[in-house]
Motif scaffolding. Sequence first.
Motif, mmCIF file in Angstrom:
data_model
loop_
_atom_site.group_PDB
_atom_site.id
_atom_site.type_symbol
_atom_site.label_atom_id
_atom_site.label_comp_id
_atom_site.label_asym_id
_atom_site.label_seq_id
_atom_site.Cartn_x
_atom_site.Cartn_y
_atom_site.Cartn_z
ATOM 1 N N SER A 160 0.830 -1.205 -0.116
ATOM 2 C CA SER A 160 0.093 0.057 -0.063
ATOM 3 C C SER A 160 1.036 1.301 -0.021
ATOM 4 O O SER A 160 1.881 1.345 0.853
ATOM 5 C CB SER A 160 -0.926 0.018 1.349
ATOM 6 O OG SER A 160 -1.546 1.172 1.164
ATOM 7 N N VAL B 2 -3.937 6.170 6.737
ATOM 8 C CA VAL B 2 -2.542 6.239 6.341
ATOM 9 C C VAL B 2 -2.818 5.736 4.834
ATOM 10 O O VAL B 2 -1.655 5.875 4.133
ATOM 11 C CB VAL B 2 -1.921 4.873 6.777
ATOM 12 C CG1 VAL B 2 -1.831 5.268 8.375
ATOM 13 C CG2 VAL B 2 -2.453 3.520 6.591
ATOM 14 N N ALA B 3 -3.751 5.407 3.915
ATOM 15 C CA ALA B 3 -3.757 5.046 2.689
ATOM 16 C C ALA B 3 -5.048 5.470 2.109
ATOM 17 O O ALA B 3 -6.285 5.470 2.770
ATOM 18 C CB ALA B 3 -3.604 3.408 2.496
ATOM 19 N N TYR C 125 3.164 6.365 10.160
ATOM 20 C CA TYR C 125 1.989 5.625 9.293
ATOM 21 C C TYR C 125 2.196 3.935 9.433
ATOM 22 O O TYR C 125 1.140 3.403 9.697
ATOM 23 C CB TYR C 125 1.725 5.980 7.923
ATOM 24 C CG TYR C 125 1.132 7.346 7.757
ATOM 25 C CD1 TYR C 125 0.897 8.043 8.720
ATOM 26 C CD2 TYR C 125 1.045 7.875 6.376
ATOM 27 C CE1 TYR C 125 0.186 9.428 8.673
ATOM 28 C CE2 TYR C 125 0.550 9.004 6.344
ATOM 29 C CZ TYR C 125 0.043 9.763 7.296
ATOM 30 O OH TYR C 125 -0.428 11.208 7.326
ATOM 31 N N THR C 126 3.453 3.642 9.042
ATOM 32 C CA THR C 126 3.709 2.263 9.273
ATOM 33 C C THR C 126 3.202 1.484 10.681
ATOM 34 O O THR C 126 3.057 0.677 10.811
ATOM 35 C CB THR C 126 5.022 1.897 8.871
ATOM 36 O OG1 THR C 126 5.108 2.657 7.370
ATOM 37 C CG2 THR C 126 5.235 0.358 8.897
ATOM 38 N N LEU D 37 -3.093 0.294 -3.833
ATOM 39 C CA LEU D 37 -3.117 -0.739 -3.087
ATOM 40 C C LEU D 37 -3.149 -1.958 -4.032
ATOM 41 O O LEU D 37 -3.698 -2.088 -4.861
ATOM 42 C CB LEU D 37 -4.468 -0.804 -2.176
ATOM 43 C CG LEU D 37 -4.730 -1.997 -1.295
ATOM 44 C CD1 LEU D 37 -3.629 -2.123 -0.179
ATOM 45 C CD2 LEU D 37 -6.074 -1.858 -0.740
ATOM 46 N N LEU E 82 -6.961 0.547 6.722
ATOM 47 C CA LEU E 82 -5.947 1.343 6.394
ATOM 48 C C LEU E 82 -6.600 2.572 5.972
ATOM 49 O O LEU E 82 -6.069 3.787 6.211
ATOM 50 C CB LEU E 82 -5.200 0.888 4.855
ATOM 51 C CG LEU E 82 -4.349 -0.340 5.081
ATOM 52 C CD1 LEU E 82 -3.880 -0.527 3.816
ATOM 53 C CD2 LEU E 82 -3.276 -0.130 5.965
ATOM 54 N N GLY F 32 -6.346 3.423 -0.433
ATOM 55 C CA GLY F 32 -6.985 2.003 -0.450
ATOM 56 C C GLY F 32 -7.459 1.852 -2.120
ATOM 57 O O GLY F 32 -8.506 0.949 -2.475
ATOM 58 N N ARG G 174 -8.143 -3.213 3.944
ATOM 59 C CA ARG G 174 -8.446 -2.060 3.359
ATOM 60 C C ARG G 174 -9.170 -1.112 4.143
ATOM 61 O O ARG G 174 -8.858 0.257 4.255
ATOM 62 C CB ARG G 174 -8.949 -2.286 1.792
ATOM 63 C CG ARG G 174 -9.408 -0.951 1.089
ATOM 64 C CD ARG G 174 -9.987 -1.167 -0.325
ATOM 65 N NE ARG G 174 -10.469 0.111 -0.967
ATOM 66 C CZ ARG G 174 -11.326 0.520 -0.729
ATOM 67 N NH1 ARG G 174 -12.328 -0.005 0.029
ATOM 68 N NH2 ARG G 174 -11.760 1.766 -1.461
ATOM 69 N N THR H 247 -0.169 1.476 11.359
ATOM 70 C CA THR H 247 -0.864 0.146 10.665
ATOM 71 C C THR H 247 -0.513 -1.027 11.505
ATOM 72 O O THR H 247 -1.338 -1.901 11.912
ATOM 73 C CB THR H 247 -0.170 0.142 9.286
ATOM 74 O OG1 THR H 247 -0.513 1.303 8.573
ATOM 75 C CG2 THR H 247 -0.918 -0.766 8.598
ATOM 76 N N LEU I 214 1.626 4.981 1.064
ATOM 77 C CA LEU I 214 1.013 5.790 2.083
ATOM 78 C C LEU I 214 0.607 7.274 1.746
ATOM 79 O O LEU I 214 1.324 7.683 0.677
ATOM 80 C CB LEU I 214 2.182 5.722 3.071
ATOM 81 C CG LEU I 214 2.552 4.385 3.643
ATOM 82 C CD1 LEU I 214 3.685 4.686 4.678
ATOM 83 C CD2 LEU I 214 1.315 3.896 4.615
#
Lengths: 495, 96
Positions: free
Chosen positions: A23, A190-191, A69-70, A200, A185, A193, A182, A73, A25
């Motif tokens: 994904s 953070v994403a 962000y990681t 993604l 996230l 999707g 998804r 997650t 970011l």
Amino acid sequence: MTTTAYTPIDTDYEVVIGLEVHSQLLTKSKMFCSCSTNYANAAPNTHVCPVCMGMPGVLPVINQEAVKYTIMTALALNCSIPEYSKFDRKSYHYPDLMKGYQISQYDIPLSNDGYLNIQHEGQERRIGITRVHLEEDTARSLHHQGYTLIDVNRAGTPLMEIVSEPDMRSPEEARLYMQKLREILIYIGVASGRMEEGSLRCDANISVRPRGQQALGVKTEIKNMNSFRSVERALEYEAQRQIEVLRNGGKIRQETRGWIENKGITVTQRVKEQADDYRYFPEPDLPPLIIDHTWVEEIRSQLAELPDTRRVRYQDEYALSEQDANVLTEDKPVGDYFEQIVAVSAVKDRKARAKAASNWLLSEVVRLLKANSLSIQETKLTPKAVANLLDLLDKERITGKQAKDVLDEAFSSGELPEAIVEKKGIKPPISDQGTLERIIEEVVAKNEKAVTDYKNGKTNAVQMLIGQVMKQTRGQAKADIVQSLLRKKLDELQG
Amino acid sequence: MIDRETVKNVAKLARLGLGEDEVETFGNQLSAILDHIHILQEADVSGVSPTAHASRLTNIMRADVPQPSYAPEVLLANAPDQDENCLKVNAVLEEA
Ligand SMILES: [Zn+2]
């Protein structure tokens, strides 16, 4: 999204699936340089600098937000965050890899050992998460007849890889896992999707084994699945294919296969004769990371409520049905909107208000959004306006029918329902029983035929009479009260 | 002395085509380099934990703030070939 869940896989065999999800970011700048990540509609090579171009002698610097962000997650996926982490170089040669290596994480990722729960056929299934690590995206290849063009805008975009354990036992579970992931996230922000845009992406490892066998079968890696539907279809096809091979006494070859969407098949892309030789070694340009415990706890405390937690809370706190709680939490902004309606409502019975808010939101507001192709974030209709409408209904200032018209108007103008009611001169519903009874008497007197029909058992004659009464009151009577009073009157006449 | 197969594999990974005589030449050179580096093996590292990085720095990070990029013509100035503001390379077979 709805997909037929039927998985026609031979029950003598068990399917084993693990997913590797990548994904991008939602940071503003790239992973190791300050180029903007806002290149979606930009001309080629306009968001590039010597660092992401892979020029010699440049120095990458880690984007702190991408690390954050990681970690977010990882926490949402119940992973542990080791104190020490580092980046490594993964070397291979491909035109979309500018430096000849990708900066990734090899043996000490930012996080590991988590899980994600999915609901499958009424049961909760726990899917293990092996690791979540951080790396960088590659450039984009534009294939032409006889040559290839390389646009470097995408190169260096922060890319998070989430690797699951081989814990899924059907293509449907793989899809559910992917959808759940998804959703998380997007929830934690953070994403984006967007699978269709490639932000993604999903690769799968799949093998089959005779049911009851402990040892795993030889696996293949499936690539190029660009939607939830593709994930499920590709894996169904591949499971079937492997079972056929084994049934016919053949052997599965360890290889990478690509899903061909329009043909509905997987085909060999690359045969793995030996382990890939990426010659990983620690990235000398990036000092290691020491992840401070207090930083992790700070991030944990800021983490948005996860969809599963919210689903349970809606049922506990607001006594909503499971069905309503599921729909409200599918899309975070819809849930946020719902909560704002409840929050701005000054009511004693919060559960009743929540129920009404959920009903109006999921039926009427969603209908208007669809009809106007708007998302809930784009509409002029504020949560306060919906609360105001529910207040008017609670006070019986307007009827349910009128409320729908007022909502339509509020939706297009953005005005408060009470202002619309005022402006249109809508009179309060006639709730005075005496007035209604008088009108009913008049209507009954004027419609002898309908009354006779009713006496002869034609019950739909009542509807006609109700219509007449509503017409007389200009829609300002509540239909249920009219109905009961009218029936009472008719029964008197009959008796 | 590293064997010919290792030299060939290293060349393959680096996308270098070596003739048979070059395998010999570079094999010798690589062996000499490795022998030289081998001196490090003599250092006593008992009690020293392995490290991934030579500097003692940690946590060198930057804030997520975009800065202007370079102009495409500057970036592509050294490209062997270009077209439509992109790097132009030999046909890459699309995977799948
Ligand atoms: Zn850059």
